[in-house]
Enzyme design. Structure first.
Site, short mmCIF file in Angstrom:
data_model
loop_
_atom_site.label_atom_id
_atom_site.label_comp_id
_atom_site.label_asym_id
_atom_site.label_seq_id
_atom_site.Cartn_x
_atom_site.Cartn_y
_atom_site.Cartn_z
N GLU A 157 64.81 33.52 36.81
CA GLU A 157 64.70 34.76 37.56
C GLU A 157 63.68 35.62 36.84
O GLU A 157 63.58 35.59 35.61
CB GLU A 157 66.03 35.54 37.61
CG GLU A 157 67.10 34.91 38.47
CD GLU A 157 67.98 33.95 37.70
OE1 GLU A 157 67.93 33.96 36.44
OE2 GLU A 157 68.71 33.18 38.33
N TYR B 144 54.31 31.63 35.74
CA TYR B 144 55.24 30.65 36.31
C TYR B 144 54.57 29.86 37.44
O TYR B 144 54.71 28.64 37.51
CB TYR B 144 56.52 31.33 36.80
CG TYR B 144 57.26 32.07 35.73
CD1 TYR B 144 57.33 31.59 34.42
CD2 TYR B 144 57.90 33.27 36.00
CE1 TYR B 144 58.02 32.27 33.44
CE2 TYR B 144 58.60 33.96 35.02
CZ TYR B 144 58.65 33.46 33.74
OH TYR B 144 59.32 34.14 32.77
#
Length: 160
Positions: free
Chosen positions: A114, A126
């Site tokens: 998250e 990411y």
């Protein structure tokens, strides 16, 4: 200077703690919480603290965990942070590669995480590491309250 990654040791914890404190978007864990990761336990969750090193200096860290008593093994990137002066110098990418290797080594086919909705730099890292958005968690974070973007990526084990 080349950045390398290794498993953390107790002597690394003051630097790890300082890096977390210098990154407001990182979880603000206590020194005892970081120590707990390095302590052997008989939990169903296996955790690893990795550090990015520039010579003898810790310049970043990552905490990854896996629930290994379920199938498929569930792995999560709990935290990753790089010292502000070392950001955009490859430490985050090096940590992500080792996090993915570790997750694969414990049998996880996927790695989840998250990230704060406002943390565009982390989301970019990411995405460059192969993660994609798989959902949202409204009001997931506190101080300040903010939504989380949920992301997922196959590990090397999942790619085989």
């Amino acid at each position: 200077m080349r950045v390398t990654v290794r498993t953390a040791v107790v002597d690394d914890l003051p630097q790890v703690y300082a890096i977390a404190a210098a990154n407001p978007s990182a979880p603000q864990w206590t020194l005892a919480q970081f120590q707990e990761i390095l302590s052997p336990n008989e939990s169903m969750v296996t955790r690893q603290l990795l550090v990015a090193m520039a010579d003898v200096t810790v310049v970043g860290f990552a905490v990854v965990s896996a629930v290994t008593v379920v199938y498929p093994v569930e792995a999560e990137l709990e935290s990753i942070a790089v010292s502000p002066e070392w950001q955009r110098h490859g430490a985050g990418r090096a940590l992500m590669q080792d996090v993915l290797r570790w997750a694969a080594s414990v049998g996880a086919a996927e790695l989840r995480l998250e990230v704060r909705m406002s943390n565009a730099a982390a989301q970019k890292l990411y995405e460059a590491s192969g993660f994609h958005t798989c959902g949202m968690r409204p009001r997931y974070y506190a101080n300040p309250v903010e939504d989380a973007v949920c992301m997922i990526r196959a590990t090397m084990a999942g790619e085989l």
